[in-house]
Scaffold this motif. Sequence first.
Motif, PDB file in Angstrom:
ATOM      1  N   LEU A   1     -71.849  24.774 -15.844  1.00 41.88           N
ATOM      2  CA  LEU A   1     -72.082  25.787 -14.821  1.00 41.88           C
ATOM      3  C   LEU A   1     -72.488  25.070 -13.546  1.00 41.88           C
ATOM      4  CD1 LEU A   1     -72.470  28.684 -13.799  1.00 41.88           C
ATOM      5  CD2 LEU A   1     -74.794  28.614 -14.730  1.00 41.88           C
ATOM      6  N   GLU A   2     -71.623  25.138 -12.537  1.00 47.46           N
ATOM      7  CA  GLU A   2     -71.916  24.480 -11.261  1.00 47.46           C
ATOM      8  C   GLU A   2     -72.251  25.541 -10.226  1.00 47.46           C
ATOM      9  OE1 GLU A   2     -69.814  21.499  -8.002  1.00 47.46           O
ATOM     10  OE2 GLU A   2     -69.284  21.331 -10.129  1.00 47.46           O
ATOM     11  N   LEU A   3     -73.455  25.442  -9.686  1.00 47.15           N
ATOM     12  CA  LEU A   3     -73.935  26.401  -8.701  1.00 47.15           C
ATOM     13  C   LEU A   3     -73.943  25.754  -7.324  1.00 47.15           C
ATOM     14  CD1 LEU A   3     -76.973  27.783 -10.745  1.00 47.15           C
ATOM     15  CD2 LEU A   3     -74.641  28.684 -10.646  1.00 47.15           C
ATOM     16  N   ASP A   4     -73.468  26.508  -6.329  1.00 46.30           N
ATOM     17  CA  ASP A   4     -73.424  26.006  -4.960  1.00 46.30           C
ATOM     18  C   ASP A   4     -74.815  26.034  -4.338  1.00 46.30           C
ATOM     19  OD1 ASP A   4     -70.478  25.767  -4.750  1.00 46.30           O
ATOM     20  OD2 ASP A   4     -70.572  27.936  -5.056  1.00 46.30           O
ATOM     21  N   GLY A   5     -75.085  25.047  -3.484  1.00 49.22           N
ATOM     22  CA  GLY A   5     -76.359  24.979  -2.787  1.00 49.22           C
ATOM     23  C   GLY A   5     -76.205  24.347  -1.419  1.00 49.22           C
ATOM     24  N   ASP A   6     -77.335  24.000  -0.811  1.00 50.90           N
ATOM     25  CA  ASP A   6     -77.311  23.452   0.545  1.00 50.90           C
ATOM     26  C   ASP A   6     -78.475  22.477   0.715  1.00 50.90           C
ATOM     27  OD1 ASP A   6     -78.264  23.740   3.630  1.00 50.90           O
ATOM     28  OD2 ASP A   6     -76.099  24.001   3.468  1.00 50.90           O
ATOM     29  N   ARG A   7     -78.248  21.454   1.529  1.00 49.54           N
ATOM     30  CA  ARG A   7     -79.247  20.401   1.704  1.00 49.54           C
ATOM     31  C   ARG A   7     -80.544  20.893   2.359  1.00 49.54           C
ATOM     32  NH1 ARG A   7     -76.032  16.336   5.442  1.00 49.54           N
ATOM     33  NH2 ARG A   7     -74.399  17.046   4.016  1.00 49.54           N
ATOM     34  N   ASP A   8     -80.456  22.022   3.098  1.00 50.60           N
ATOM     35  CA  ASP A   8     -81.645  22.535   3.778  1.00 50.60           C
ATOM     36  C   ASP A   8     -82.507  23.416   2.877  1.00 50.60           C
ATOM     37  OD1 ASP A   8     -80.978  21.262   6.152  1.00 50.60           O
ATOM     38  OD2 ASP A   8     -79.749  22.936   6.844  1.00 50.60           O
ATOM     39  N   MET A   9     -82.166  23.519   1.616  1.00 52.99           N
ATOM     40  CA  MET A   9     -82.887  24.365   0.670  1.00 52.99           C
ATOM     41  C   MET A   9     -83.550  23.486  -0.382  1.00 52.99           C
ATOM     42  SD  MET A   9     -81.162  27.419  -1.574  1.00 52.99           S
ATOM     43  CE  MET A   9     -79.972  26.285  -2.323  1.00 52.99           C
ATOM     44  N   ALA A  10     -84.803  23.782  -0.688  1.00 50.67           N
ATOM     45  CA  ALA A  10     -85.534  22.985  -1.686  1.00 50.67           C
ATOM     46  C   ALA A  10     -85.544  23.699  -3.024  1.00 50.67           C
ATOM     47  CB  ALA A  10     -86.966  22.739  -1.211  1.00 50.67           C
ATOM     48  N   LEU A  11     -85.235  22.961  -4.088  1.00 51.50           N
ATOM     49  CA  LEU A  11     -85.310  23.508  -5.438  1.00 51.50           C
ATOM     50  C   LEU A  11     -86.749  23.394  -5.931  1.00 51.50           C
ATOM     51  CD1 LEU A  11     -83.909  24.613  -7.993  1.00 51.50           C
ATOM     52  CD2 LEU A  11     -83.538  22.229  -8.684  1.00 51.50           C
ATOM     53  N   VAL A  12     -87.330  24.523  -6.379  1.00 47.81           N
ATOM     54  CA  VAL A  12     -88.705  24.538  -6.890  1.00 47.81           C
ATOM     55  C   VAL A  12     -88.721  24.412  -8.409  1.00 47.81           C
ATOM     56  CG1 VAL A  12     -90.836  25.888  -7.035  1.00 47.81           C
ATOM     57  CG2 VAL A  12     -89.474  25.920  -4.923  1.00 47.81           C
ATOM     58  N   SER A  13     -87.901  25.219  -9.092  1.00 46.13           N
ATOM     59  CA  SER A  13     -87.886  25.154 -10.554  1.00 46.13           C
ATOM     60  C   SER A  13     -86.624  25.790 -11.101  1.00 46.13           C
ATOM     61  CB  SER A  13     -89.118  25.854 -11.149  1.00 46.13           C
ATOM     62  OG  SER A  13     -89.085  27.247 -10.853  1.00 46.13           O
ATOM     63  N   VAL A  14     -86.289  25.444 -12.359  1.00 43.51           N
ATOM     64  CA  VAL A  14     -85.161  26.026 -13.075  1.00 43.51           C
ATOM     65  C   VAL A  14     -85.656  26.426 -14.465  1.00 43.51           C
ATOM     66  CG1 VAL A  14     -82.827  25.674 -13.957  1.00 43.51           C
ATOM     67  CG2 VAL A  14     -83.559  24.493 -11.870  1.00 43.51           C
ATOM     68  N   TRP A  15     -85.386  27.675 -14.845  1.00 44.63           N
ATOM     69  CA  TRP A  15     -85.805  28.184 -16.153  1.00 44.63           C
ATOM     70  C   TRP A  15     -84.570  28.703 -16.893  1.00 44.63           C
ATOM     71  CZ3 TRP A  15     -91.148  29.069 -17.659  1.00 44.63           C
ATOM     72  CH2 TRP A  15     -92.078  28.612 -16.706  1.00 44.63           C
ATOM     73  N   LEU A  16     -84.450  28.322 -18.155  1.00 51.63           N
ATOM     74  CA  LEU A  16     -83.369  28.799 -19.006  1.00 51.63           C
ATOM     75  C   LEU A  16     -83.991  29.568 -20.175  1.00 51.63           C
ATOM     76  CD1 LEU A  16     -80.318  28.806 -19.721  1.00 51.63           C
ATOM     77  CD2 LEU A  16     -80.757  26.731 -21.064  1.00 51.63           C
TER      78      LEU A  16
ATOM     79  N   GLU B   1     -77.039  17.379  -2.932  1.00 51.68           N
ATOM     80  CA  GLU B   1     -77.307  18.097  -1.679  1.00 51.68           C
ATOM     81  C   GLU B   1     -76.584  19.436  -1.627  1.00 51.68           C
ATOM     82  OE1 GLU B   1     -76.320  15.563   1.585  1.00 51.68           O
ATOM     83  OE2 GLU B   1     -78.364  14.764   1.706  1.00 51.68           O
ATOM     84  N   GLU B   2     -75.500  19.585  -2.388  1.00 55.26           N
ATOM     85  CA  GLU B   2     -74.687  20.796  -2.269  1.00 55.26           C
ATOM     86  C   GLU B   2     -74.447  21.511  -3.597  1.00 55.26           C
ATOM     87  OE1 GLU B   2     -71.106  19.698  -0.258  1.00 55.26           O
ATOM     88  OE2 GLU B   2     -72.089  19.567   1.696  1.00 55.26           O
ATOM     89  N   SER B   3     -75.110  21.096  -4.673  1.00 54.07           N
ATOM     90  CA  SER B   3     -74.860  21.779  -5.940  1.00 54.07           C
ATOM     91  C   SER B   3     -75.980  21.539  -6.944  1.00 54.07           C
ATOM     92  CB  SER B   3     -73.525  21.324  -6.538  1.00 54.07           C
ATOM     93  OG  SER B   3     -73.604  19.969  -6.938  1.00 54.07           O
ATOM     94  N   LEU B   4     -76.022  22.428  -7.932  1.00 54.78           N
ATOM     95  CA  LEU B   4     -76.895  22.313  -9.097  1.00 54.78           C
ATOM     96  C   LEU B   4     -76.009  22.550 -10.317  1.00 54.78           C
ATOM     97  CD1 LEU B   4     -79.773  22.208 -10.421  1.00 54.78           C
ATOM     98  CD2 LEU B   4     -79.815  24.701 -10.149  1.00 54.78           C
TER      99      LEU B   4
END
Length: 879
Positions: free
Chosen positions: A54-69, A83-86
């Motif tokens: 599962l590839e999620l789009d993102g952006d370099r100006d956004m900070a990832l805080v946490s991921v929960w499954l 910088e552009e994906s999770l």
Amino acid sequence: MSADTNPPVIRLQDYTAPAYRLRHVEMVFDLDPESTLVTTTMAVTRLAGMEVPLELDGDRDMALVSVWLDNRELPDGRYELTEESLTLRDLPEEFELQIQTSINPKANTKLEGLYQSNGMFCTQCEAEGFRRITFFPDRPDVMTTYRVTIRAPKADYPVLLSNGNNVENGDLPDGRHYAVWDDPFPKPSYLFALVAGDLAMMEDRFTTMGDRDVTLRIFVEHGNESRCAYAMDSLIRSMKWDEERFGLEYDLDIFNIVAVSDFNMGAMENKSLNIFNAKYILADPETATDADFALVEGIVAHEYFHNWTGNRVTCRDWFQLSLKEGLTVFRDQEFSGDQRSHAVQRIEDVRMLRARQFPEDAGPLSHPVRPDSYIEINNFYTATVYEKGAEVIRMMHSILGEDGFQRGMKLYFERHDGQAVTCDDFTAAMSDANDMDLSHFKLWYSQSGTPLVTVSEHYDETAKTFRIRVRQETRPTPGQEKKQPLYIPLRTALIGQDGQDLSCRFDGVEAREHVLTLTKAEQDFVFEGVGEKPILSINRGFSAPVILKSDAGHPEKAFQMAHDADPFNRWNAGQDYGVSLILEMVETLQNGGKPDVDPAFLDAMGRIARDQAIDPAFKALALTLPSEDYVAEQMQVVDVEAIHGAREHLRRAIGTAHRDQFQHLYETHRLEDGRFDPGAEAAGHRALRSVALGYLGSADGDTAAPVLKSHFDQADNMTDAMAALRYLTDMDVPERASCLTAFEERWKGNQQVMDKWFGIQAMSARQNTLDDVRGLMEHPAFTMKNPNRVRSLIGAFCIGNPLHFHVQDGSGYDFLAEQVIALDKINPQVAARLMGPLGQWRRFDSGHQEKMKAAISHVLESGELSKDVYEIASKSLAG
């Protein structure tokens, strides 16, 4: 991104369907200007047989805080962050994924995603702004339902809005409050919207044809409430029209509009929460021109119509952008024609197409209505996708007729409601509903370029036949060297010497007007029972978006100007006649001579001015000469100075020859009742009076300045005030400065009106206009962070003032390059859209070419560029 970088190219042929489906999304926003926390919870299903990450789009100006499954926080090693994906691997078939991100809306000058405008939070997610809010499958074919909770300080942000219906509100500790919005209709992420601020509101109601009671609200900054009435009226008329014409009913209990000062586009059709550039909502007689009122009406309608053509049925991928935009432009054009005048609306639409789309089709950025590839999707919000896309829909309507088109629309919604589909799906619905093969017609979607249609005539007096040979040719465009013949419908009539359409037989059918279907490179069409040599009126109503060349000379054009029953062709005959005269005068000026003016053209213009049976709005258009840009489009090598000189010479000749008649028009079309009416009839009188004023000014030269100043001083509406300023700004007279100063003093607190003040000076024909523009950039009201202000000054000069932008020393090109480089660091979308004029370098002489290419190279070599600017600059230089 530097010039030696190869950015990834996205191609239509590489499309693959998503491997995961989102069953539902819940989002919680804890708003803070510099540190907004976004919690996104997704219910996800992996589709059968899709064993991919599962590839999620993102952006370099956004900070990832946490991921929960599934309620367990994942360590760093369980996912891959760039910088552009999770990216997440080894996922179950069904799971719940929760992602927390932190963003800084206050620092977001790109105006994509969540940002602040005058202290208000707002979003712009089309095309790929949602990935600047949270990590997500940010693509239009991933549709799901959303439930959104917004939390913020109540004193600062009493209004909290999102998509759908407002289902819950309440107070929180520490002076905060919350609102919950639920949208029951699946939508792609680009239609997500959020607004929070201290806003004033105007409210009304609408009862749908199914008796649904809908609350209508427009939110604006405090003090602007009184300027929303026309937008609200336009919304109500749009809702009623869509029911009556297309049988389409609104589907929620509330419809919100928010006006925003800082916005990259005109407006955005987010489901039930349309966000608008404030200039397309706020309108009253003192601050808005008739053109502004028409834009408010048309754009409000456009965004509302998207509720079905774009929202309920959306695009599978961004290559299909015209699926929603071309279709909805057609619908808003039809609405405006019904509200005002179909003849005038059609002319205005074609003028825009020729001014914006034809040059695009002929330049290095030419692309099909459905593009094959892109680097940055923001660069494909173009006149080709929108306006030419609308012409493709209009041709379908012409081919199928109103009943057939409506059958196709009904089948389209029956098949695809709630889906993300393609242009092929739309065409298939039209074809199947009418049992008609449109496979050849679909070439309009994939082939770029504007067809050149050439017509030759032969009348056989003995056989009483009139034969026309029609040829079509589409010249090579970047990436498409070989072109195929298109399916071109041409509405055609033959005009007799009495000025009436002749009844004649074509293909066994007796009628006064026929639709010729050109499908080959060359075809003959024969009309029978033609008792006299006719005047050919072809491509009536601009039934196909083509460039037309025919045997008609000046006498035939003059005849059409006086008699053609088709309003478009009557107007177009005058444009063609005017262009040919201006081009003749250009050649004379280039050879050092003094140009003459054809007396027959002056007579034709005089007849139009005197004809009291002509609608004032149409007469104003018929008396307006072709623009300098449109004349330039007809030249192999553009000479902007000669074009300007020739056009002004012709304008002065018309004004002088018919000065008394223009004085009469100016006096008799004054509206005396004291009440401003934004409707079409009153606007037509003001338009005609403005045209007359311009001809009086051209006839009297600088001695007209006191008359223009008097017109300005007496103006009780913005249309009249701007008419006087438009002519005064070209003059070196004291009245110019005094009127501009008075205008600034009165309106310095109004952003929308000050945009007009900046723009009118940027388009002045006076010498040293570039120096004036540089000076205006130092004005306290100018900022590079507001797209409207940039467009009103820099854009108005570089796009709207060819005379001084293309000055011989190249200073206009250097100026544009400087501004693009500076603006790219602030707002890449706006910067990229300013690049267009430099891409036209092939149409100029070698001296201009070298300076324009040098300016493009300067941009490319300036260092790190956005994908937006890099794509436009590199294609402009190499295409």
